[in-house]
Design an enzyme around this catalytic site. Structure first.
Site, PDB file in Angstrom:
ATOM      1  N   GLY A   1      80.608  87.586  81.647  1.00 16.80           N
ATOM      2  CA  GLY A   1      82.197  87.817  81.516  1.00 16.80           C
ATOM      3  C   GLY A   1      82.517  89.217  82.988  1.00 16.80           C
TER       4      GLY A   1
ATOM      5  N   LEU B   1      85.085  83.561  86.736  1.00 18.08           N
ATOM      6  CA  LEU B   1      85.662  83.188  85.333  1.00 18.08           C
ATOM      7  C   LEU B   1      85.562  83.534  84.709  1.00 18.08           C
TER       8      LEU B   1
ATOM      9  N   ASP C   1      70.646  89.537  78.319  1.00 17.29           N
ATOM     10  CA  ASP C   1      70.565  88.149  79.309  1.00 17.29           C
ATOM     11  C   ASP C   1      69.977  87.397  77.573  1.00 17.29           C
TER      12      ASP C   1
ATOM     13  N   ARG D   1      69.594  83.957  77.367  1.00 14.34           N
ATOM     14  CA  ARG D   1      67.444  83.362  77.190  1.00 14.34           C
ATOM     15  C   ARG D   1      67.014  84.441  76.167  1.00 14.34           C
TER      16      ARG D   1
ATOM     17  N   TYR E   1      81.162  66.881  84.444  1.00 12.58           N
ATOM     18  CA  TYR E   1      80.185  66.404  84.335  1.00 12.58           C
ATOM     19  C   TYR E   1      78.623  66.772  83.274  1.00 12.58           C
TER      20      TYR E   1
ATOM     21  N   GLY F   1      86.768  71.958  86.675  1.00 15.64           N
ATOM     22  CA  GLY F   1      86.217  71.051  88.184  1.00 15.64           C
ATOM     23  C   GLY F   1      86.384  72.484  88.791  1.00 15.64           C
ATOM     24  N   PRO F   2      86.281  72.332  90.297  1.00 12.54           N
ATOM     25  CA  PRO F   2      85.757  73.471  91.125  1.00 12.54           C
ATOM     26  C   PRO F   2      87.069  74.478  91.441  1.00 12.54           C
TER      27      PRO F   2
ATOM     28  N   ARG G   1      75.627  79.108  95.212  1.00 12.90           N
ATOM     29  CA  ARG G   1      74.859  77.881  94.950  1.00 12.90           C
ATOM     30  C   ARG G   1      74.617  76.578  95.443  1.00 12.90           C
TER      31      ARG G   1
HETATM   32  C1  HXC Z   1      65.137  75.237  93.769  1.00 10.75           C
HETATM   33  C2  HXC Z   1      65.081  77.041  92.641  1.00 10.75           C
HETATM   34  C3  HXC Z   1      66.410  77.733  93.141  1.00 10.75           C
HETATM   35  C4  HXC Z   1      67.535  77.044  94.354  1.00 10.75           C
HETATM   36  C5  HXC Z   1      65.818  79.634  91.855  1.00 10.75           C
HETATM   37  N1  HXC Z   1      64.546  77.592  92.035  1.00 10.75           N
HETATM   38  N2  HXC Z   1      66.551  78.898  93.103  1.00 10.75           N
HETATM   39  N3  HXC Z   1      64.561  76.345  93.079  1.00 10.75           N
HETATM   40  N4  HXC Z   1      66.464  75.786  94.172  1.00 10.75           N
HETATM   41  N5  HXC Z   1      68.167  76.876  94.794  1.00 10.75           N
HETATM   42  C6  HXC Z   1      64.002  78.137  91.654  1.00 10.75           C
HETATM   43  C7  HXC Z   1      62.379  79.234  91.416  1.00 10.75           C
HETATM   44  O1  HXC Z   1      61.766  79.008  92.948  1.00 10.75           O
HETATM   45  C8  HXC Z   1      61.829  79.657  90.325  1.00 10.75           C
HETATM   46  O2  HXC Z   1      60.895  78.829  90.358  1.00 10.75           O
HETATM   47  C9  HXC Z   1      63.003  79.322  89.075  1.00 10.75           C
HETATM   48  O3  HXC Z   1      64.245  78.558  89.971  1.00 10.75           O
HETATM   49  C10 HXC Z   1      63.582  80.727  88.481  1.00 10.75           C
HETATM   50  O4  HXC Z   1      63.607  81.513  89.847  1.00 10.75           O
HETATM   51  P1  HXC Z   1      64.029  82.869  89.500  1.00 10.75           P
HETATM   52  O5  HXC Z   1      64.982  83.238  90.664  1.00 10.75           O
HETATM   53  O6  HXC Z   1      62.895  83.833  88.872  1.00 10.75           O
HETATM   54  O7  HXC Z   1      65.210  82.756  88.028  1.00 10.75           O
HETATM   55  P2  HXC Z   1      66.100  83.934  87.841  1.00 10.75           P
HETATM   56  O8  HXC Z   1      66.118  85.251  88.375  1.00 10.75           O
HETATM   57  O9  HXC Z   1      66.484  83.873  86.188  1.00 10.75           O
HETATM   58  O10 HXC Z   1      67.680  83.049  88.120  1.00 10.75           O
HETATM   59  C11 HXC Z   1      68.354  81.737  87.933  1.00 10.75           C
HETATM   60  C12 HXC Z   1      69.015  81.622  89.043  1.00 10.75           C
HETATM   61  C13 HXC Z   1      69.694  82.290  89.469  1.00 10.75           C
HETATM   62  C14 HXC Z   1      69.216  79.861  87.679  1.00 10.75           C
HETATM   63  C15 HXC Z   1      68.050  81.217  89.545  1.00 10.75           C
HETATM   64  O11 HXC Z   1      70.720  81.618  90.803  1.00 10.75           O
HETATM   65  C16 HXC Z   1      70.882  83.049  89.132  1.00 10.75           C
HETATM   66  O12 HXC Z   1      70.383  84.146  88.222  1.00 10.75           O
HETATM   67  N6  HXC Z   1      71.809  82.799  88.473  1.00 10.75           N
HETATM   68  C17 HXC Z   1      73.623  83.307  87.171  1.00 10.75           C
HETATM   69  C18 HXC Z   1      74.280  82.679  88.500  1.00 10.75           C
HETATM   70  C19 HXC Z   1      74.746  81.132  88.543  1.00 10.75           C
HETATM   71  O13 HXC Z   1      73.701  80.554  88.479  1.00 10.75           O
HETATM   72  N7  HXC Z   1      76.449  81.362  89.002  1.00 10.75           N
HETATM   73  C20 HXC Z   1      76.527  79.600  89.092  1.00 10.75           C
HETATM   74  C21 HXC Z   1      77.106  78.880  88.041  1.00 10.75           C
HETATM   75  S1  HXC Z   1      78.316  77.606  88.869  1.00 10.75           S
HETATM   76  P3  HXC Z   1      59.692  78.745  90.898  1.00 10.75           P
HETATM   77  O14 HXC Z   1      59.006  77.475  90.823  1.00 10.75           O
HETATM   78  O15 HXC Z   1      59.139  79.030  91.951  1.00 10.75           O
HETATM   79  O16 HXC Z   1      59.189  79.733  89.840  1.00 10.75           O
HETATM   80  C22 HXC Z   1      77.926  76.063  87.856  1.00 10.75           C
HETATM   81  C23 HXC Z   1      79.184  75.291  88.214  1.00 10.75           C
HETATM   82  C24 HXC Z   1      79.320  73.920  87.809  1.00 10.75           C
HETATM   83  O17 HXC Z   1      77.504  76.037  87.175  1.00 10.75           O
HETATM   84  C25 HXC Z   1      80.074  72.390  87.897  1.00 10.75           C
HETATM   85  C26 HXC Z   1      81.015  73.417  89.886  1.00 10.75           C
HETATM   86  C27 HXC Z   1      81.559  72.534  89.869  1.00 10.75           C
HETATM   87  P1  NAP Z   2      79.253  83.662  88.033  1.00 13.69           P
HETATM   88  O1  NAP Z   2      80.428  83.495  88.401  1.00 13.69           O
HETATM   89  O2  NAP Z   2      77.875  83.234  88.591  1.00 13.69           O
HETATM   90  O3  NAP Z   2      79.183  83.364  86.545  1.00 13.69           O
HETATM   91  C1  NAP Z   2      78.080  83.112  86.221  1.00 13.69           C
HETATM   92  C2  NAP Z   2      78.186  84.806  85.039  1.00 13.69           C
HETATM   93  O4  NAP Z   2      76.566  83.933  83.822  1.00 13.69           O
HETATM   94  C3  NAP Z   2      77.633  85.826  85.742  1.00 13.69           C
HETATM   95  O5  NAP Z   2      77.955  86.630  85.315  1.00 13.69           O
HETATM   96  C4  NAP Z   2      76.229  86.810  85.099  1.00 13.69           C
HETATM   97  O6  NAP Z   2      76.134  87.627  85.688  1.00 13.69           O
HETATM   98  C5  NAP Z   2      75.530  85.382  84.043  1.00 13.69           C
HETATM   99  N1  NAP Z   2      74.411  85.018  83.464  1.00 13.69           N
HETATM  100  C6  NAP Z   2      73.292  84.310  84.622  1.00 13.69           C
HETATM  101  N2  NAP Z   2      72.535  83.874  83.647  1.00 13.69           N
HETATM  102  C7  NAP Z   2      72.396  85.470  83.102  1.00 13.69           C
HETATM  103  C8  NAP Z   2      71.643  85.278  81.761  1.00 13.69           C
HETATM  104  N3  NAP Z   2      70.244  84.574  81.961  1.00 13.69           N
HETATM  105  N4  NAP Z   2      72.129  86.568  80.286  1.00 13.69           N
HETATM  106  C9  NAP Z   2      73.242  86.734  80.781  1.00 13.69           C
HETATM  107  N5  NAP Z   2      74.010  86.334  81.868  1.00 13.69           N
HETATM  108  C10 NAP Z   2      73.833  85.364  82.817  1.00 13.69           C
HETATM  109  O7  NAP Z   2      79.737  81.405  88.506  1.00 13.69           O
HETATM  110  P2  NAP Z   2      81.508  80.967  87.638  1.00 13.69           P
HETATM  111  O8  NAP Z   2      81.892  80.292  88.307  1.00 13.69           O
HETATM  112  O9  NAP Z   2      81.930  81.864  87.387  1.00 13.69           O
HETATM  113  O10 NAP Z   2      80.868  80.388  86.498  1.00 13.69           O
HETATM  114  C11 NAP Z   2      81.266  80.617  84.828  1.00 13.69           C
HETATM  115  C12 NAP Z   2      81.378  79.342  83.753  1.00 13.69           C
HETATM  116  O11 NAP Z   2      81.502  78.494  84.606  1.00 13.69           O
HETATM  117  C13 NAP Z   2      79.728  78.783  84.347  1.00 13.69           C
HETATM  118  O12 NAP Z   2      79.343  78.278  82.941  1.00 13.69           O
HETATM  119  C14 NAP Z   2      79.818  77.540  84.462  1.00 13.69           C
HETATM  120  O13 NAP Z   2      79.301  76.812  84.325  1.00 13.69           O
HETATM  121  C15 NAP Z   2      81.585  77.600  84.358  1.00 13.69           C
HETATM  122  N6  NAP Z   2      81.779  76.420  85.357  1.00 13.69           N
HETATM  123  C16 NAP Z   2      82.347  76.657  86.645  1.00 13.69           C
HETATM  124  C17 NAP Z   2      83.061  76.049  87.516  1.00 13.69           C
HETATM  125  C18 NAP Z   2      83.131  76.627  88.801  1.00 13.69           C
HETATM  126  O14 NAP Z   2      83.606  76.062  89.812  1.00 13.69           O
HETATM  127  N7  NAP Z   2      83.172  77.624  89.368  1.00 13.69           N
HETATM  128  C19 NAP Z   2      82.956  74.621  87.890  1.00 13.69           C
HETATM  129  C20 NAP Z   2      82.809  74.097  86.588  1.00 13.69           C
HETATM  130  C21 NAP Z   2      82.006  75.112  85.488  1.00 13.69           C
HETATM  131  P3  NAP Z   2      74.479  88.892  85.340  1.00 13.69           P
HETATM  132  O15 NAP Z   2      74.037  87.988  87.084  1.00 13.69           O
HETATM  133  O16 NAP Z   2      75.130  90.077  85.316  1.00 13.69           O
HETATM  134  O17 NAP Z   2      73.251  88.097  84.603  1.00 13.69           O
END
Ligand code: HXC
Ligand code: NAP
Length: 292
Positions: free
Chosen positions: A27, A31, A77, A79, A160, A202-203, A212
């Site tokens: 939070g 979003l 976390d 997880r 999706y 959607g986006p 990402r």
């Molecule tokens: C391939 C990747 C990668 C990438 C990480 N990894 N990023 N592999 N491409 N871009 C791999 C790493 O090499 C590692 O594998 C494993 O994933 C774990 O990576 P860590 O960095 O150690 O993980 P962690 O620190 O837990 O971070 C989690 C994360 C990171 C998902 C990788 O991006 C994150 O913290 N994301 C949180 C926010 C987020 O993703 N927001 C977007 C949501 S958008 P190895 O094998 O090397 O150990 C969304 C929208 C949906 O969901 C729809 C949109 C229209």
């Molecule tokens: P975002 O800003 O990256 O939000 C993701 C949040 O999740 C961050 O605040 C992050 O905070 C938290 N998070 C990630 N890993 C976590 C973990 N292991 N434990 C606890 N918290 C964790 O992205 P967003 O676009 O706002 O996405 C929000 C939601 O909307 C997601 O469910 C996403 O799939 C969904 N969604 C987004 C879009 C879009 O277009 N933006 C479209 C479809 C669906 P920390 O890094 O502090 O943990």
């Protein structure tokens, strides 16, 4: 033609969430933050939970300055069950009982599936599917034991989750699981007064998603907006109004529903004859002569 979008106000009455506490995972950013801000405007007490203490503190400070009200933060976390339990106990003790959970935290990135390590695949599944399960099961057990009802779970999925999608396979699999949880618990936990609903956005531009999913400005390069019939991405306040409504008593009879908010994006990819959008007005005039 694009419809002009005014600065959207909260559509519900100001006191809609007075006396209610909402826990939002992830939070502090994107979003989750936008939904939290509107819920706070509508009188909710907020509990924000994610991994980064700094991000949580910054979000709390911004919310208190812009809106005021009550905001509680705790790192966890999603997880890690022990961390989730510790955070929930902190919120229950300090914010009063929790009335609603938004499973919003997510991890995602684009990649050809065959290029993913097992750990990369598991990381996304663990955050999205297991993380949502951890929070839902822990709070659900507590809510059922308390026996009060009037609780809501709102899961943020994606379009999706239903269609599947190339290049985000772990996310698609995990979100599909969360969608299944939404519909399953809507039936199973209704008897305890717990509703379960979801939003499939959607986006909606956020830093987390954009860096990402569209690294290096891929969104502009590939013309992502052209994949959306309304020709624009979503506005955070549109999604926040929908989330507020679904969590409110005005939506008390909505249970198990997954509401899409995507400007028609997924249907553009789905409709059999949608490719005819490529025809111009002149093309249609020329074709008129074939009419029988
Ligand atoms: C391939 C990747 C990668 C990438 C990480 N990894 N990023 N592999 N491409 N871009 C791999 C790493 O090499 C590692 O594998 C494993 O994933 C774990 O990576 P860590 O960095 O150690 O993980 P962690 O620190 O837990 O971070 C989690 C994360 C990171 C998902 C990788 O991006 C994150 O913290 N994301 C949180 C926010 C987020 O993703 N927001 C977007 C949501 S958008 P190895 O094998 O090397 O150990 C969304 C929208 C949906 O969901 C729809 C949109 C229209
Ligand atoms: P975002 O800003 O990256 O939000 C993701 C949040 O999740 C961050 O605040 C992050 O905070 C938290 N998070 C990630 N890993 C976590 C973990 N292991 N434990 C606890 N918290 C964790 O992205 P967003 O676009 O706002 O996405 C929000 C939601 O909307 C997601 O469910 C996403 O799939 C969904 N969604 C987004 C879009 C879009 O277009 N933006 C479209 C479809 C669906 P920390 O890094 O502090 O943990």
């Amino acid at each position: 033609m694009k419809h002009p979008l005014p600065q959207l106000q909260a559509m519900l009455p100001k006191n809609t969430f007075e006396g209610k506490t909402v826990l939002i995972t992830g939070g502090a950013t994107g979003l989750g933050f936008s939904m939290g801000k509107m819920l706070l405007e509508l009188g909710a007490t907020l509990c924000l939970m994610s991994r980064k203490q700094e991000a949580l503190e910054a979000a709390k400070a911004a919310l208190l300055q812009d809106v005021g009200g009550s905001v509680f933060i705790h790192t966890a976390d999603v997880r890690n069950v022990d961390e989730v339990v510790e955070a929930i106990e902190y919120f229950e003790k300090n914010a009063g009982g929790i009335d609603a959970l938004i499973n919003n935290a997510a991890g995602n990135f684009i990649s050809p599936t065959e290029a993913l390590s097992h750990n990369a695949f598991d990381t996304v599944i663990d955050i999205v599917l297991k993380g949502s399960k951890n929070c839902t099961l822990e709070l659900g057990k507590r809510w059922i034991a308390q026996g009060k009802g009037g609780k809501t779970i709102l899961n943020i999925v994606t379009t999706y989750a239903t269609t599947g999608s190339a290049f985000v396979v772990p996310s698609a699999m995990a979100k599909a699981g969360v969608q299944a949880m939404t519909r399953s618990l809507a039936v199973e936990w209704a008897k305890y007064g717990i509703r379960s609903v979801a939003i499939a956005p959607g986006p909606f531009p956020t830093e987390g998603a954009w860096e990402r999913l569209f690294p290096g400005g891929l969104d502009k390069k590939l013309g992502v907006v052209n994949e959306i019939p309304l020709q624009r991405p979503g506005d955070h306040r549109e999604l926040a109004n929908l989330a507020s409504y679904l969590l409110s008593d005005y939506a008390a009879y909505i249970n198990g529903e997954v509401v899409t908010i995507d400007g028609g994006e997924w249907l553009l990819g789905a409709g059999e004859m949608n490719f005819l959008l490529q025809l111009s007005q002149d093309d249609w005039m020329a074709l008129a002569k074939y009419k029988k």
